[in-house]
Design an enzyme around this catalytic site. Structure first.
Site, short mmCIF file in Angstrom:
data_model
loop_
_atom_site.label_atom_id
_atom_site.label_comp_id
_atom_site.label_asym_id
_atom_site.label_seq_id
_atom_site.Cartn_x
_atom_site.Cartn_y
_atom_site.Cartn_z
N SER A 50 7.93 25.82 47.96
CA SER A 50 9.36 26.10 48.01
C SER A 50 9.94 25.78 49.39
O SER A 50 9.86 24.64 49.84
CB SER A 50 9.60 27.56 47.61
N ASP A 52 10.89 25.31 36.28
CA ASP A 52 11.23 25.96 37.54
C ASP A 52 12.73 26.26 37.55
O ASP A 52 13.55 25.35 37.57
CB ASP A 52 10.86 25.03 38.71
N HIS A 70 8.65 28.70 38.90
CA HIS A 70 8.62 28.49 40.35
C HIS A 70 7.46 29.25 41.00
O HIS A 70 6.75 28.71 41.84
CB HIS A 70 9.95 28.95 40.96
#
Length: 273
Positions: free
Chosen positions: A95, A224, A253
């Protein structure tokens, strides 16, 4: 617990486990190095030296009011790598951490970084702009800022639903995993959490991706809900010179469950090539 002090006087926490080729892991927002505990053990068990740090303002690092931007995050990483004298280095980022390692590798890591791995990463750019029409509207990130300011504790609890795909039929994410996300989130300094939203959403990594001359593995779940794959890994794969894109069907995610197991195997395979 090992700590390192940057040149601007910021104390950063890191964990350093195992021996062998070094692998440095960067966590997502608003988490800490604890998010990588499974992967740190996996890497150490398989003959690697696994290092994971808490980004400034996060976890056990100093609760910073300044320097909560991607350039400083990458500089902090460069100083830690130099301090530990790491070479033939593999960097892994999830991320926000994916943006951090891409910028570090492109602007500071030449001669030290051998491979890059990103997971559900924010590059090339999350926010919608004229040059990035597939990005998310700025109002999405304004909403995150408002939620953090109003009631960060409840916001982090609510965020776990989309983060882990717990709002999908058939989800088997545990309450414990969601609670641990909340626990890590509550350690971040409010100013750092707030400023990092701009860092992960508005930073443009296009030129960083283009300049990378080492192999990069781009892992991303196709469900995601935090960093949609279409404007992220798929576009990044088009920009890098030596990229391998793997899409994980149905994966969210957050890294957990079967997705985590498969990703761990893929990380080991990519590093060993």
């Amino acid at each position: 617990m090992p700590h390192f002090t940057t040149t601007d006087g910021t104390e950063l926490y890191y964990t350093d486990q195992g021996e062998g080729q070094p692998v440095l892991l960067s966590h997502g927002w608003p988490l800490s190095s604890d998010a990588w505990q499974v992967e740190v053990k996996l890497l150490a068990d398989n003959g690697y030296r696994a290092i994971a740090h808490d980004r400034r303002g996060h976890g056990r690092s100093a609760k910073t009011y300044t320097g909560n931007d991607m350039d400083t995050y990458a500089k902090d990483l460069a100083e830690l790598v130099k301090h530990l004298d790491l070479t033939n280095l593999v960097v892994i980022g999830h991320s926000t951490g994916g943006g951090e390692v891409v910028r570090y590798a492109a602007q500071h890591g030449v001669g030290r970084v051998a491979k890059v791995i990103t997971v559900g990463a924010v590059p090339p750019q999350m926010v919608k702009t004229d040059s990035n029409p597939d990005g998310l509207p700025i109002e999405v990130f304004d909403g995150i800022r408002a939620g953090v300011l109003k009631d960060a504790s409840q916001f982090y609890r609510d965020l776990t639903e989309a983060f882990f795909g717990a709002n999908r039929d058939g989800s088997n994410v545990s309450q414990g995993a969601k609670d641990d996300f909340w626990r890590q989130g509550m350690l971040v300094n409010l100013a750092a959490a707030y400023d990092c939203i701009k860092a992960f959403s508005e930073t443009d990594f296009t030129e960083d991706l283009k300049s990378l001359d080492v192999p990069i593995f781009l892992a991303h779940g196709d469900d995601d809900q935090i960093v949609p794959i279409g404007a992220a890994a798929i576009r990044s794969a088009e920009l890098v010179k030596d990229g391998t894109l793997k899409v994980y069907p149905g994966a969210p995610h957050g890294i957990h469950g079967d997705y985590q197991s498969e990703l761990g195997k893929d990380i080991l395979a990519f590093i060993s090539k």
